[in-house]
Design a protein around this motif. Structure first.
Motif, mmCIF file in Angstrom:
data_model
loop_
_atom_site.group_PDB
_atom_site.id
_atom_site.type_symbol
_atom_site.label_atom_id
_atom_site.label_comp_id
_atom_site.label_asym_id
_atom_site.label_seq_id
_atom_site.Cartn_x
_atom_site.Cartn_y
_atom_site.Cartn_z
ATOM 1 N N UNK A 26 8.323 -8.822 -4.891
ATOM 2 C CA UNK A 26 8.044 -10.234 -5.120
ATOM 3 C C UNK A 26 7.877 -10.563 -6.599
ATOM 4 N N UNK A 27 7.655 -11.854 -6.908
ATOM 5 C CA UNK A 27 7.492 -12.278 -8.300
ATOM 6 C C UNK A 27 6.143 -11.855 -8.877
ATOM 7 N N UNK A 28 6.091 -11.802 -10.209
ATOM 8 C CA UNK A 28 4.861 -11.482 -10.941
ATOM 9 C C UNK A 28 4.328 -10.090 -10.595
ATOM 10 N N UNK A 29 5.223 -9.143 -10.388
ATOM 11 C CA UNK A 29 4.863 -7.762 -10.089
ATOM 12 C C UNK A 29 5.197 -6.906 -11.303
ATOM 13 N N UNK A 30 4.332 -5.936 -11.624
ATOM 14 C CA UNK A 30 4.663 -4.939 -12.646
ATOM 15 C C UNK A 30 4.675 -3.575 -11.983
ATOM 16 N N UNK A 31 5.782 -2.843 -12.204
ATOM 17 C CA UNK A 31 5.908 -1.475 -11.718
ATOM 18 C C UNK A 31 6.247 -0.614 -12.921
ATOM 19 N N UNK A 32 5.345 0.310 -13.272
ATOM 20 C CA UNK A 32 5.489 1.106 -14.481
ATOM 21 C C UNK A 32 6.332 2.353 -14.259
ATOM 22 N N UNK A 33 6.658 3.002 -15.372
ATOM 23 C CA UNK A 33 7.450 4.226 -15.289
ATOM 24 C C UNK A 33 6.645 5.300 -14.562
ATOM 25 N N UNK A 34 7.359 6.179 -13.882
ATOM 26 C CA UNK A 34 6.719 7.256 -13.129
ATOM 27 C C UNK A 34 6.375 6.889 -11.701
ATOM 28 N N UNK A 35 6.575 5.632 -11.309
ATOM 29 C CA UNK A 35 6.293 5.190 -9.946
ATOM 30 C C UNK A 35 7.493 5.489 -9.058
ATOM 31 N N UNK A 36 7.221 5.926 -7.828
ATOM 32 C CA UNK A 36 8.261 6.124 -6.809
ATOM 33 C C UNK A 36 7.936 5.262 -5.609
ATOM 34 N N UNK A 37 8.898 4.429 -5.201
ATOM 35 C CA UNK A 37 8.722 3.561 -4.041
ATOM 36 C C UNK A 37 9.825 3.898 -3.047
ATOM 37 N N UNK A 38 9.446 4.136 -1.800
ATOM 38 C CA UNK A 38 10.387 4.523 -0.761
ATOM 39 C C UNK A 38 11.234 3.365 -0.272
ATOM 40 N N UNK A 39 11.973 3.620 0.794
ATOM 41 C CA UNK A 39 12.836 2.584 1.352
ATOM 42 C C UNK A 39 12.075 1.721 2.351
ATOM 43 N N UNK A 40 12.607 0.510 2.554
ATOM 44 C CA UNK A 40 12.064 -0.447 3.514
ATOM 45 C C UNK A 40 10.609 -0.817 3.225
ATOM 46 N N UNK A 41 10.272 -0.948 1.950
ATOM 47 C CA UNK A 41 8.924 -1.364 1.552
ATOM 48 C C UNK A 41 8.940 -2.842 1.172
#
Length: 94
Positions: A26-41
């Motif tokens: 969504x908008x106004x989100x920060x995701x920094x380096x080193x983060x792993x996000x799976x599928x269908x999230x």
């Protein structure tokens, strides 16, 4: 790497992370380096996901969720100087 089938809304700050297929950010989100996000999230607006966070497949992160990767967050070290990377230990969240 960001999978080609990821939906990222405007006004996000995403860098150096991995996001798998069919995930929505969504908008106004920060995701920094080193983060792993799976599928269908689904990551809702105004969330902050810092280095050291691993989000598995099918996870929902609600509006305004903030992760922290420092068990003892302080601006200064014992001698009173601003903390550097050597002054803290990255705490991981899974």
């Amino acid at each position: 790497m960001i999978h080609q089938n990821v939906k990222i809304h405007n006004l996000t700050n995403i860098y150096g992370c991995s996001i798998d297929e069919n995930t929505k950010i969504g908008p106004f989100v920060e995701i920094q380096s080193g983060v792993n996000i799976g599928k269908n999230c689904k990551i809702q607006s105004h969330s902050f996901i810092c280095d050291g966070v691993n989000i598995e497949d099918g996870v929902f992160i609600g509006h305004g969720v903030m992760f922290c990767n420092d068990r003892l967050p302080k601006a200064t070290n014992i001698s009173g100087h601003l903390k550097s990377n050597e002054d803290w230990k990255l705490e991981k969240t899974h």
